[in-house]
Enzyme design. Structure first.
Site, PDB file in Angstrom:
ATOM      1  N   PHE A   7      10.484  -8.899   3.860  1.00 59.23           N
ATOM      2  CA  PHE A   7       9.607  -7.877   4.409  1.00 59.23           C
ATOM      3  C   PHE A   7       8.362  -8.490   5.039  1.00 59.23           C
ATOM      4  O   PHE A   7       7.818  -9.464   4.525  1.00 59.23           O
ATOM      5  CB  PHE A   7       9.115  -6.934   3.294  1.00 59.23           C
ATOM      6  CG  PHE A   7      10.188  -6.130   2.643  1.00 59.23           C
ATOM      7  CD1 PHE A   7      10.493  -4.860   3.100  1.00 59.23           C
ATOM      8  CD2 PHE A   7      10.884  -6.635   1.551  1.00 59.23           C
ATOM      9  CE1 PHE A   7      11.476  -4.099   2.476  1.00 59.23           C
ATOM     10  CE2 PHE A   7      11.870  -5.885   0.929  1.00 59.23           C
ATOM     11  CZ  PHE A   7      12.167  -4.617   1.389  1.00 59.23           C
ATOM     12  N   ASP A   8       7.892  -7.831   6.095  1.00 58.35           N
ATOM     13  CA  ASP A   8       6.540  -8.016   6.573  1.00 58.35           C
ATOM     14  C   ASP A   8       5.672  -7.218   5.600  1.00 58.35           C
ATOM     15  O   ASP A   8       6.178  -6.384   4.848  1.00 58.35           O
ATOM     16  CB  ASP A   8       6.418  -7.469   7.999  1.00 58.35           C
ATOM     17  CG  ASP A   8       4.989  -7.471   8.507  1.00 58.35           C
ATOM     18  OD1 ASP A   8       4.333  -8.527   8.431  1.00 58.35           O
ATOM     19  OD2 ASP A   8       4.534  -6.407   8.962  1.00 58.35           O
ATOM     20  N   VAL A   9       4.373  -7.444   5.606  1.00 60.93           N
ATOM     21  CA  VAL A   9       3.488  -6.743   4.668  1.00 60.93           C
ATOM     22  C   VAL A   9       2.726  -5.622   5.366  1.00 60.93           C
ATOM     23  O   VAL A   9       2.917  -4.439   5.081  1.00 60.93           O
ATOM     24  CB  VAL A   9       2.504  -7.724   3.992  1.00 60.93           C
ATOM     25  CG1 VAL A   9       1.535  -6.985   3.096  1.00 60.93           C
ATOM     26  CG2 VAL A   9       3.258  -8.774   3.203  1.00 60.93           C
TER      27      VAL A   9
END
Length: 181
Positions: A7-9
């Site tokens: 995931f990106d944050v």
């Protein structure tokens, strides 16, 4: 078969729009610069802070800007919140046996505070920040490094992100992508 979800944050798991925009506005004002329209800044979210400030104010000292930006965020961690349902979804994914990772353009100093504040840090098997790579998104280095640590092949992973930088990075890493809005 999918074994890992990366995931990106910012903008993907965490609602950090005000966290980022207010930090940029504060930083520019502190150093005597005018902030561009918020829409222009949002288009730059996902790249490194150094690159962001070089684009917005090429004559500014990007190291000083980064420090001011980071200090603002450390003092205003309350502006960073998990999107509704995120902790529960991460918990279920872990229970189903997926390896979970984060690959972000954010630096460790504010990233760790954000993940702790939002109570989601415990779910991740690997966290790759801007401090862990030489080449930032859209370069695939962060995703490839996470996969290497997890011992997962690109075809066994999915990268979930909210920006064109995220999608480009995943495609370059030969990882399936899911875009969120």
């Amino acid at each position: 078969m999918t074994k890992a979800l990366l995931f990106d944050v910012d903008g993907t798991l965490l609602d950090t729009q005000e966290f980022i925009l207010q930090a940029v506005e504060h930083t520019l004002a502190t150093h005597g610069f005018n902030a561009p329209a918020r829409l222009e800044v949002t288009k730059l979210i996902g790249i490194s802070l150094k690159k962001l400030y070089n684009i917005i104010e090429p004559i500014a000292n990007s190291e000083l800007m980064h420090k001011t930006h980071s200090n603002f965020q450390k003092e205003n961690i309350h502006l960073c919140n998990a999107f509704e349902g995120v902790p529960g979804v991460l918990k279920k994914l872990k229970q189903k046996g997926y390896k979970l990772g984060l690959v972000t353009a954010r630096h460790n100093d504010t990233l760790d505070l954000s993940l702790t504040h939002t109570k989601i840090k415990e779910y991740f098997d690997v966290i790759i920040s801007a401090d862990d790579v030489k080449d930032h998104k859209p370069h695939p280095e962060g995703i490839l490094k996470a996969l290497e640590i997890l011992k997962i092949k690109p075809k066994e992973a999915i990268y979930i992100g909210d920006s064109t930088h995220d999608i480009q990075s995943a495609k370059l890493a030969k990882v399936k992508t899911v875009a969120v809005t």
